[in-house]
Design a protein around this motif. Structure first.
Motif, mmCIF file in Angstrom:
data_model
loop_
_atom_site.group_PDB
_atom_site.id
_atom_site.type_symbol
_atom_site.label_atom_id
_atom_site.label_comp_id
_atom_site.label_asym_id
_atom_site.label_seq_id
_atom_site.Cartn_x
_atom_site.Cartn_y
_atom_site.Cartn_z
ATOM 1 N N VAL A 51 0.868 -1.099 0.219
ATOM 2 C CA VAL A 51 0.170 -0.171 -0.508
ATOM 3 C C VAL A 51 0.879 0.547 -0.186
ATOM 4 O O VAL A 51 0.934 2.464 -0.997
ATOM 5 C CB VAL A 51 -0.667 0.054 0.896
ATOM 6 N N ASP A 52 2.247 1.671 0.758
ATOM 7 C CA ASP A 52 3.163 2.296 0.543
ATOM 8 C C ASP A 52 3.587 2.590 -0.333
ATOM 9 O O ASP A 52 3.452 3.774 -0.982
ATOM 10 C CB ASP A 52 3.685 1.934 2.238
ATOM 11 N N HIS A 53 4.174 1.376 -1.080
ATOM 12 C CA HIS A 53 4.619 1.490 -2.058
ATOM 13 C C HIS A 53 3.466 1.779 -3.307
ATOM 14 O O HIS A 53 4.045 2.987 -3.934
ATOM 15 C CB HIS A 53 4.706 0.080 -2.879
ATOM 16 N N ALA A 58 2.434 7.172 -6.539
ATOM 17 C CA ALA A 58 1.291 7.869 -7.069
ATOM 18 C C ALA A 58 1.269 9.289 -6.861
ATOM 19 O O ALA A 58 1.214 10.036 -7.293
ATOM 20 C CB ALA A 58 -0.356 7.602 -5.950
ATOM 21 N N ASP A 59 2.311 9.559 -5.626
ATOM 22 C CA ASP A 59 2.442 10.867 -5.222
ATOM 23 C C ASP A 59 3.480 11.015 -6.577
ATOM 24 O O ASP A 59 3.372 12.760 -6.711
ATOM 25 C CB ASP A 59 3.055 10.992 -4.069
ATOM 26 N N ARG A 60 4.255 10.321 -7.616
ATOM 27 C CA ARG A 60 5.497 10.788 -8.232
ATOM 28 C C ARG A 60 4.508 11.546 -9.546
ATOM 29 O O ARG A 60 5.133 11.807 -9.811
ATOM 30 C CB ARG A 60 6.373 10.090 -8.347
ATOM 31 N N VAL A 61 3.719 10.499 -9.508
ATOM 32 C CA VAL A 61 2.418 11.380 -10.828
ATOM 33 C C VAL A 61 2.368 12.043 -10.787
ATOM 34 O O VAL A 61 2.202 12.791 -11.613
ATOM 35 C CB VAL A 61 1.536 9.476 -11.371
ATOM 36 N N THR A 62 1.117 12.281 -9.269
ATOM 37 C CA THR A 62 0.784 13.509 -9.317
ATOM 38 C C THR A 62 2.071 14.510 -9.003
ATOM 39 O O THR A 62 1.379 15.667 -10.186
ATOM 40 C CB THR A 62 0.876 13.490 -7.653
ATOM 41 N N ALA A 63 3.301 14.175 -8.529
ATOM 42 C CA ALA A 63 3.957 15.988 -8.789
ATOM 43 C C ALA A 63 4.751 16.000 -10.276
ATOM 44 O O ALA A 63 4.548 17.270 -10.678
ATOM 45 C CB ALA A 63 5.277 15.393 -7.982
ATOM 46 N N GLU A 64 4.209 15.184 -10.887
ATOM 47 C CA GLU A 64 5.301 14.982 -12.259
ATOM 48 C C GLU A 64 3.555 15.611 -13.294
ATOM 49 O O GLU A 64 3.188 16.677 -14.127
ATOM 50 C CB GLU A 64 4.799 13.897 -13.191
ATOM 51 N N VAL A 65 2.164 15.565 -13.391
ATOM 52 C CA VAL A 65 1.250 15.796 -13.373
ATOM 53 C C VAL A 65 1.452 17.538 -13.121
ATOM 54 O O VAL A 65 1.505 18.607 -13.874
ATOM 55 C CB VAL A 65 -0.249 15.742 -12.621
ATOM 56 N N ASN A 66 1.350 17.837 -11.569
ATOM 57 C CA ASN A 66 1.889 19.318 -11.984
ATOM 58 C C ASN A 66 2.759 19.969 -12.166
ATOM 59 O O ASN A 66 2.486 20.942 -12.663
ATOM 60 C CB ASN A 66 1.727 19.667 -10.091
ATOM 61 N N ARG A 67 3.329 19.660 -12.288
ATOM 62 C CA ARG A 67 5.179 20.058 -13.144
ATOM 63 C C ARG A 67 4.779 20.920 -14.044
ATOM 64 O O ARG A 67 4.757 21.080 -14.892
ATOM 65 C CB ARG A 67 6.278 19.426 -13.372
ATOM 66 N N ASP A 91 -6.074 11.901 -3.752
ATOM 67 C CA ASP A 91 -6.784 11.835 -1.935
ATOM 68 C C ASP A 91 -7.302 10.377 -1.372
ATOM 69 O O ASP A 91 -7.036 9.946 -0.331
ATOM 70 C CB ASP A 91 -8.094 13.060 -1.761
ATOM 71 N N ILE A 92 -7.659 9.510 -2.519
ATOM 72 C CA ILE A 92 -8.183 7.809 -2.567
ATOM 73 C C ILE A 92 -6.605 7.251 -1.684
ATOM 74 O O ILE A 92 -7.058 6.714 -0.721
ATOM 75 C CB ILE A 92 -8.777 7.540 -3.646
ATOM 76 N N LEU A 93 -5.666 7.567 -2.500
ATOM 77 C CA LEU A 93 -4.468 6.466 -2.123
ATOM 78 C C LEU A 93 -4.091 7.017 -0.758
ATOM 79 O O LEU A 93 -3.977 6.864 0.695
ATOM 80 C CB LEU A 93 -3.528 6.648 -3.539
ATOM 81 N N ASP A 94 -3.537 8.177 -0.712
ATOM 82 C CA ASP A 94 -3.749 8.537 0.735
ATOM 83 C C ASP A 94 -4.484 8.525 2.142
ATOM 84 O O ASP A 94 -4.604 8.091 3.405
ATOM 85 C CB ASP A 94 -3.815 10.312 1.259
ATOM 86 N N LEU A 95 -5.645 8.026 1.570
ATOM 87 C CA LEU A 95 -6.983 7.548 3.001
ATOM 88 C C LEU A 95 -6.883 6.116 3.029
ATOM 89 O O LEU A 95 -6.709 5.393 3.809
ATOM 90 C CB LEU A 95 -8.053 7.679 2.357
ATOM 91 N N GLU A 192 -15.279 4.122 10.129
ATOM 92 C CA GLU A 192 -15.097 5.963 9.366
ATOM 93 C C GLU A 192 -14.418 6.411 8.383
ATOM 94 O O GLU A 192 -14.188 6.779 7.489
ATOM 95 C CB GLU A 192 -14.817 6.780 10.689
ATOM 96 N N GLN A 193 -12.700 5.829 8.867
ATOM 97 C CA GLN A 193 -11.822 6.409 7.448
ATOM 98 C C GLN A 193 -11.907 5.325 6.393
ATOM 99 O O GLN A 193 -12.218 5.593 5.099
ATOM 100 C CB GLN A 193 -10.510 5.660 7.661
ATOM 101 N N LEU A 194 -12.689 4.365 6.324
ATOM 102 C CA LEU A 194 -13.602 3.248 5.208
ATOM 103 C C LEU A 194 -13.787 3.703 4.710
ATOM 104 O O LEU A 194 -14.316 3.399 3.284
ATOM 105 C CB LEU A 194 -13.406 2.048 5.888
ATOM 106 N N GLU A 195 -15.431 4.215 4.889
ATOM 107 C CA GLU A 195 -16.012 4.492 4.288
ATOM 108 C C GLU A 195 -15.800 6.263 3.593
ATOM 109 O O GLU A 195 -16.697 6.145 2.730
ATOM 110 C CB GLU A 195 -17.068 5.117 5.735
ATOM 111 N N LEU A 196 -14.536 7.059 4.203
ATOM 112 C CA LEU A 196 -14.315 7.338 3.337
ATOM 113 C C LEU A 196 -13.351 7.217 2.258
ATOM 114 O O LEU A 196 -14.089 8.620 1.303
ATOM 115 C CB LEU A 196 -13.377 8.952 4.172
ATOM 116 N N ILE A 197 -13.176 6.729 1.927
ATOM 117 C CA ILE A 197 -12.133 5.572 0.571
ATOM 118 C C ILE A 197 -13.284 5.774 -0.568
ATOM 119 O O ILE A 197 -13.269 6.231 -1.276
ATOM 120 C CB ILE A 197 -12.001 4.530 0.739
ATOM 121 N N SER A 198 -13.886 5.113 -0.232
ATOM 122 C CA SER A 198 -15.183 5.570 -1.605
ATOM 123 C C SER A 198 -16.086 6.922 -1.334
ATOM 124 O O SER A 198 -16.404 7.242 -2.543
ATOM 125 C CB SER A 198 -16.586 5.036 -0.835
#
Length: 216
Positions: A51-53, A58-67, A91-95, A192-198
């Motif tokens: 999950v961490d990996h 995904a963070d790297r992809v997000t950074a590339e999109v913003n770049r 936000d999905i993967l962060d959760l 509550e956290q699991l419901e936030l994913i959806s």
């Protein structure tokens, strides 16, 4: 001619969305494997690491999109839509990562059936998000537009399912007098956290539906 050559191209935003969607689905499946193998500390840690990996990738992809947004003059869809979509997806993967870490930090004794059910809905939501993203490059085709809207509606329904499961789980949790107070507090947070994913998947679906309607 020279000016045209100097203008940054559209970039590979759709490819990056697809990459991120793949990481979301991978992270969700690893999270579900972690839940299903929770009783085995080694397997639990193995899947938590996966999950961490996925989250870091995904963070790297997000950074590339913003770049790319800062470098690209002409974008395939509205710049705000690109920015909003990639961050909502992130936000999905962060959760997912937060939920994985919470289970470890809280040292939950056992995984109730309701956690498994919420996890299963989360995986289906994430896989539908991945599918919806793959349709974005082909919005000029009517059948693709219809498929994208249908997928977004499926995510909405899954979010409603997760909401019902969470409410039922909370009711069962507070009615069961055998549950110790500390365990009750832990499980309440996890539900509550699991419901936030959806919920976050639904946010992405709403953004995609808006993009579809504006660009089809």
């Amino acid at each position: 001619m020279l000016f045209g050559k100097l203008l940054p191209k559209e970039g590979n935003f759709f490819d990056l969305f697809n990459q991120h969607g793949t990481h979301i689905a991978e992270g969700a499946r690893a999270f579900m494997q972690m839940i299903e193998n929770y009783a085995d500390p080694l397997l639990r840690q193995k899947y938590a690491d996966e999950v961490d990996h996925a989250e870091h990738a995904a963070d790297r992809v997000t950074a590339e999109v913003n770049r790319l947004l800062h470098l690209t003059f002409i974008t395939p869809i509205d710049r705000e839509q690109i920015h909003g979509l990639i961050n909502a997806m992130d936000d999905i993967l962060d959760l997912l990562q937060d939920s994985s870490e919470t289970m470890s930090l809280y040292d939950v004794r056992a995984i109730p059936e309701d956690v498994l059910r919420l996890g299963q809905v989360s995986v289906r939501c994430c896989e539908r998000v991945q599918h919806a993203v793959t349709l974005l490059p082909r919005l000029s085709k009517p059948d693709t537009v219809e498929a994208a809207i249908k997928t977004c509606r499926e995510i909405d329904k899954l979010e409603s399912d997760a909401d019902r499961i969470m409410r039922s789980a909370m009711s069962n949790l507070f009615r069961d007098e055998r549950v110790e107070v500390r365990e009750l507090i832990k499980l309440k947070v996890i539900y509550e956290q699991l419901e936030l994913i959806s919920d976050r998947c639904e946010d992405v679906a709403n953004l995609i539906e808006g993009i579809v309607l504006e660009n089809s």
